[in-house]
Design an enzyme around this catalytic site. Structure first.
Site, PDB file in Angstrom:
ATOM      1  N   CYS A 221       0.827  -1.201   0.000  1.00 54.26           N
ATOM      2  CA  CYS A 221       0.000   0.000   0.000  1.00 54.26           C
ATOM      3  C   CYS A 221       0.865   1.255   0.000  1.00 54.26           C
ATOM      4  O   CYS A 221       2.006   1.233   0.429  1.00 54.26           O
ATOM      5  CB  CYS A 221      -0.874   0.023   1.242  1.00 54.26           C
TER       6      CYS A 221
ATOM      7  N   GLU B   8      20.593 -15.411 -16.123  1.00 52.19           N
ATOM      8  CA  GLU B   8      19.638 -14.410 -16.620  1.00 52.19           C
ATOM      9  C   GLU B   8      20.178 -12.989 -16.500  1.00 52.19           C
ATOM     10  O   GLU B   8      19.844 -12.125 -17.291  1.00 52.19           O
ATOM     11  CB  GLU B   8      18.259 -14.550 -15.971  1.00 52.19           C
TER      12      GLU B   8
ATOM     13  N   GLU C 153      18.939 -22.250  -8.267  1.00 51.41           N
ATOM     14  CA  GLU C 153      18.520 -20.855  -8.306  1.00 51.41           C
ATOM     15  C   GLU C 153      19.729 -19.933  -8.531  1.00 51.41           C
ATOM     16  O   GLU C 153      19.640 -18.960  -9.286  1.00 51.41           O
ATOM     17  CB  GLU C 153      17.789 -20.497  -6.998  1.00 51.41           C
TER      18      GLU C 153
ATOM     19  N   LYS D 251      19.976 -17.312 -11.616  1.00 53.31           N
ATOM     20  CA  LYS D 251      20.185 -15.874 -11.446  1.00 53.31           C
ATOM     21  C   LYS D 251      21.399 -15.417 -12.247  1.00 53.31           C
ATOM     22  O   LYS D 251      21.377 -14.370 -12.867  1.00 53.31           O
ATOM     23  CB  LYS D 251      20.431 -15.508  -9.961  1.00 53.31           C
TER      24      LYS D 251
ATOM     25  N   TRP E 108      -2.890  -2.367  -2.002  1.00 54.09           N
ATOM     26  CA  TRP E 108      -2.442  -3.639  -2.623  1.00 54.09           C
ATOM     27  C   TRP E 108      -3.049  -4.696  -1.716  1.00 54.09           C
ATOM     28  O   TRP E 108      -2.596  -4.896  -0.595  1.00 54.09           O
ATOM     29  CB  TRP E 108      -0.913  -3.645  -2.639  1.00 54.09           C
TER      30      TRP E 108
ATOM     31  N   ASN F  13      -1.592   0.997   6.207  1.00 52.54           N
ATOM     32  CA  ASN F  13      -0.747   0.041   5.493  1.00 52.54           C
ATOM     33  C   ASN F  13      -0.287  -0.956   6.544  1.00 52.54           C
ATOM     34  O   ASN F  13       0.236  -0.552   7.569  1.00 52.54           O
ATOM     35  CB  ASN F  13       0.422   0.839   4.897  1.00 52.54           C
ATOM     36  N   GLY F  14      -0.513  -2.256   6.336  1.00 49.74           N
ATOM     37  CA  GLY F  14      -0.062  -3.247   7.316  1.00 49.74           C
ATOM     38  C   GLY F  14      -1.191  -4.155   7.757  1.00 49.74           C
ATOM     39  O   GLY F  14      -2.249  -4.203   7.132  1.00 49.74           O
TER      40      GLY F  14
ATOM     41  N   ARG G  43       4.667   1.038  -6.643  1.00 49.68           N
ATOM     42  CA  ARG G  43       4.589   0.019  -5.594  1.00 49.68           C
ATOM     43  C   ARG G  43       3.505  -1.026  -5.903  1.00 49.68           C
ATOM     44  O   ARG G  43       3.434  -2.051  -5.230  1.00 49.68           O
ATOM     45  CB  ARG G  43       4.259   0.690  -4.247  1.00 49.68           C
TER      46      ARG G  43
ATOM     47  N   HIS H 149      28.768 -38.195 -12.362  1.00 49.08           N
ATOM     48  CA  HIS H 149      28.017 -38.943 -13.381  1.00 49.08           C
ATOM     49  C   HIS H 149      28.059 -38.238 -14.738  1.00 49.08           C
ATOM     50  O   HIS H 149      27.170 -38.425 -15.559  1.00 49.08           O
ATOM     51  CB  HIS H 149      26.576 -39.157 -12.913  1.00 49.08           C
TER      52      HIS H 149
ATOM     53  N   LYS I 245       8.669  -9.990 -17.063  1.00 49.01           N
ATOM     54  CA  LYS I 245       8.358 -10.225 -15.654  1.00 49.01           C
ATOM     55  C   LYS I 245       7.269 -11.278 -15.493  1.00 49.01           C
ATOM     56  O   LYS I 245       7.265 -12.060 -14.560  1.00 49.01           O
ATOM     57  CB  LYS I 245       7.951  -8.900 -15.001  1.00 49.01           C
TER      58      LYS I 245
HETATM   59  C1  F6R Z   1      13.645 -15.773 -12.552  1.00 52.62           C
HETATM   60  C2  F6R Z   1      12.254 -15.487 -12.767  1.00 52.62           C
HETATM   61  C3  F6R Z   1      11.422 -16.512 -13.456  1.00 52.62           C
HETATM   62  C4  F6R Z   1      10.067 -16.663 -12.744  1.00 52.62           C
HETATM   63  C5  F6R Z   1       9.149 -17.579 -13.562  1.00 52.62           C
HETATM   64  C6  F6R Z   1       7.848 -17.852 -12.847  1.00 52.62           C
HETATM   65  O1  F6R Z   1      14.291 -14.706 -11.919  1.00 52.62           O
HETATM   66  O2  F6R Z   1      11.760 -14.448 -12.415  1.00 52.62           O
HETATM   67  O3  F6R Z   1      12.078 -17.740 -13.542  1.00 52.62           O
HETATM   68  O4  F6R Z   1      10.296 -17.189 -11.466  1.00 52.62           O
HETATM   69  O5  F6R Z   1       8.891 -16.994 -14.805  1.00 52.62           O
HETATM   70  O6  F6R Z   1       7.162 -16.666 -12.607  1.00 52.62           O
HETATM   71  P1  F6R Z   1       5.960 -16.632 -11.595  1.00 52.62           P
HETATM   72  O7  F6R Z   1       6.509 -16.899 -10.250  1.00 52.62           O
HETATM   73  O8  F6R Z   1       5.405 -15.237 -11.733  1.00 52.62           O
HETATM   74  O9  F6R Z   1       4.996 -17.682 -12.029  1.00 52.62           O
END
Ligand code: F6R
Length: 605
Positions: A2, A488, A481, A485, A75, A101-102, A27, A504, A600
């Site tokens: 929020c 990407e 992970e 990271k 939010w 907010n909270g 936000r 292996h 995203k």
């Molecule tokens: C990696 C990343 C992607 C998402 C994937 C799933 O940094 O952002 O691998 O994790 O596209 O996205 P959501 O969680 O929105 O389903």
């Protein structure tokens, strides 16, 4: 997350507040509203959806000449993102208005007491409870400030609130407890907001309010009080040098870095309201049976959270767990048994493959739980039960804080089901909750130092063209992970492996040009990962070993982070991996927040 902005001054207040809300739009929000004082009355306007809907509503009203107003973007975390839940909320007698907010954790109990006194509630929010509590104290004869303080002292949880009273024209009251709130000191005008960008066009002089402080402000005056005894508090004024972009990033160079540093808050918020005493309460799941077998389905980073959570769900809740990539799950012919359930993890709640997988599960009669960050998203809406991670909007394309928030929610689910099934002893549960509760402070203390180490290592390894990440047990999903990271953000090819798999096949690739990032905290599998590191070094491979202080691992570079129990160590190891990738990408001059070719929210197959 929020957003709050309040204004007392000499300008028409509602346009100032609307501009402030626009500056908080980054936000994320799903409804918005404003309240203003005019001709001895409080007025409110609220609308679901974007700010434009609120502006359209305001445009159809008679001219608003108020010079004191407050606004809010919501939010949704509890209660649907609809107009009746949007802020501001009025007290029953319309004498007070509030934005918040909270989460007020004990609002149910407070609400029941107020209902017994005859109060009525028109929303599902905890906020409306708080404002009626203040109102009750005003009616009992207290002035507004002590009534506000008395009500806040009864509210448990995290909050940033702003309040207007019809009887005190031109005065804003505000308070904070574990949620951001900043006072902006202008000339003949003052501001209160949840973030600096909201008032940056008008003033750069700010007071960062502390937890447990109340501020009372009018156009020309302001006072900051300690909530406890209403004694005056020191309130040093600071000058902000940031531009608008930097202010949205809280002074961090990139949103990704800001979001990495938000993880302590995310963990704190994720527990708020869900851990009560030594119990985990997840009313969202109460109506579903405890599953015998669980399918965890997700993509990318969210999939890695699921893989990590299996190491908790099986021992704590005694639930057999399959973790699967959504794009595979959706097309696989499955054999299903009794009492199966599926959890679909998605930050955005819109990932096409995860949504299709959820629909498939429902079609074959498997109850579906959505674990999402975005309230109102498709997965949250279509699931039989939705649980929200409450991480706040994640703006950087690379997911960081969302993963910690998912890990936390999954850990709480494991404890919750363990409780219901009786598979988790009360003392074990209390110990786990205590370990989780300690994490935010530990992260706050360690993140700055971790960033420094990440930067040193990033500069040394940024020229690598390939990287291995290895881990075992809880650290295997984290290795996956870490590799994701790195690729990407830095465009360096990276592969994550379970340490035991090296021999292996992949070990054939090891030479001096292929470094390995090894996760080697002192858990039960430490001797195993240690011998994996030795195997790599014996083949001239360079190794960055993430270890605990005092470790006897020999590696090219050692990175020591505090020792934690294996089940929670991931919350510290994860940001180390994120920081390393961030620093490599930044060193290489890449577009950290928007890496090439990525979106995203992946809403196409
Ligand atoms: C990696 C990343 C992607 C998402 C994937 C799933 O940094 O952002 O691998 O994790 O596209 O996205 P959501 O969680 O929105 O389903």
């Amino acid at each position: 997350m929020c957003g709050i902005i309040a204004y007392a001054g000499h300008r028409p207040a509602v346009p100032v507040v609307l501009e402030g809300l626009r500056r908080l739009e980054y936000r994320g929000y799903d409804s918005a509203g404003v309240a203003w004082q005019m001709r001895g009355q409080l007025h409110i306007a609220r609308a679901s959806g974007k700010l434009q809907s609120l502006e359209d509503k305001l445009a159809s009203m008679p001219a608003i000449t108020a010079t004191c107003a407050m606004g809010h973007t919501r939010w949704a975390t509890h209660g649907a993102p609809v107009e009746r839940n949007a802020h501001p909320h009025l007290s029953n007698d319309s004498g007070l208005a509030i934005v918040h907010n909270g989460i007020i954790e004990n609002y149910r109990e407070l609400r029941e007491n107020l209902e017994k006194m005859g109060y009525r509630f028109y929303s599902e929010t905890d906020t409306e409870v708080l404002i009626n509590l203040v109102s009750e104290y005003v009616k009992s004869g207290l002035d507004v400030l002590p009534a506000f303080a008395k009500a806040l002292k009864q509210a448990h949880g995290a909050y940033a609130v702003c309040m207007l009273s019809k009887d005190e024209p031109g005065v804003i009251y505000a308070a904070r407890m574990s949620a951001p709130l900043i006072f902006g000191k202008g000339v003949g005008e003052n501001f209160i907001a949840s973030d600096i960008p909201a008032f940056l066009p008008w003033t750069r002089e700010v007071v960062f309010l502390e937890d447990g402080q109340i501020v009372c402000a009018s156009a020309n005056e302001y006072s900051v009080y300690e909530l406890d005894r209403l004694s005056l508090a020191a309130a040093p004024v600071r000058k902000i040098q940031w531009d608008m972009q930097a202010a949205q990033k809280d002074g961090f160079k990139h949103f990704m870095l800001k979001e990495i540093f938000e993880q302590p808050r995310v963990i704190r918020d994720g527990m708020t309201g869900r851990v009560q005493g030594e119990k985990v309460v997840l009313p969202e799941l109460d109506k579903l049976p405890v599953p015998e077998r669980l399918h965890i389905v997700a993509c990318g980073t969210s999939y890695h959270s699921g893989l990590w959570a299996r190491y908790l769900l099986e021992p704590w809740a005694g639930i057999a767990c399959d973790v699967e990539i959504a794009s595979e799950f959706r097309y696989r012919d499955m054999v299903l048994g009794e009492r199966e359930m599926a959890v679909f993890i998605s930050q955005s709640g819109e990932t096409a493959d995860t949504l299709a997988a959820l629909r498939k599960a429902k079609a074959v009669g498997v109850p579906a739980i959505g674990l999402c960050n975005v309230v109102g998203s498709s997965i949250a809406r279509e699931a039989d039960a939705a649980l929200f991670t409450q991480a706040g909007p994640e703006i950087s394309v690379a997911s960081t804080k969302a993963m910690s928030s998912q890990m936390l929610a999954l850990a709480l689910m494991a404890i919750y089901w363990g409780q219901r099934k009786g598979s988790l002893k009360a003392d074990a549960e209390a110990a786990l909750l205590a370990q989780l509760a300690d994490l935010p402070a530990l992260l706050d203390d360690n993140l700055p130092e971790m960033r420094k180490r990440a930067k040193e290592l990033a500069q040394k390894y940024a020229q690598a063209r390939n990287f291995f990440y290895i881990g075992r047990g809880f650290c295997w999903p984290l290795a996956l992970e870490g590799a994701l990271k790195l690729k990407e953000l830095s465009y360096i090819h990276a592969e994550g492996y379970a340490g035991g798999e090296l021999k292996h096949g992949p070990i054939a690739l090891i030479d001096a040009s292929l470094p390995t990032f090894a996760l080697a905290p002192e858990d039960a599998l430490f001797p195993k990962i240690k011998s994996n590191i030795e195997e790599i070094e014996a083949r001239a491979g360079r190794v960055i070993a993430l270890v605990n202080p005092g470790s006897d691992v020999s590696a090219t570079d050692v990175w020591a982070v505090p020792a934690l129990p294996a089940s929670v160590a991931g919350f510290l190891i994860l940001p180390a991996l994120q920081l390393f990738s961030y620093e490599v990408a930044d060193y290489l001059g890449n577009d950290v927040d928007q890496p090439r070719n990525l979106a995203k929210s992946v809403t196409v197959e």
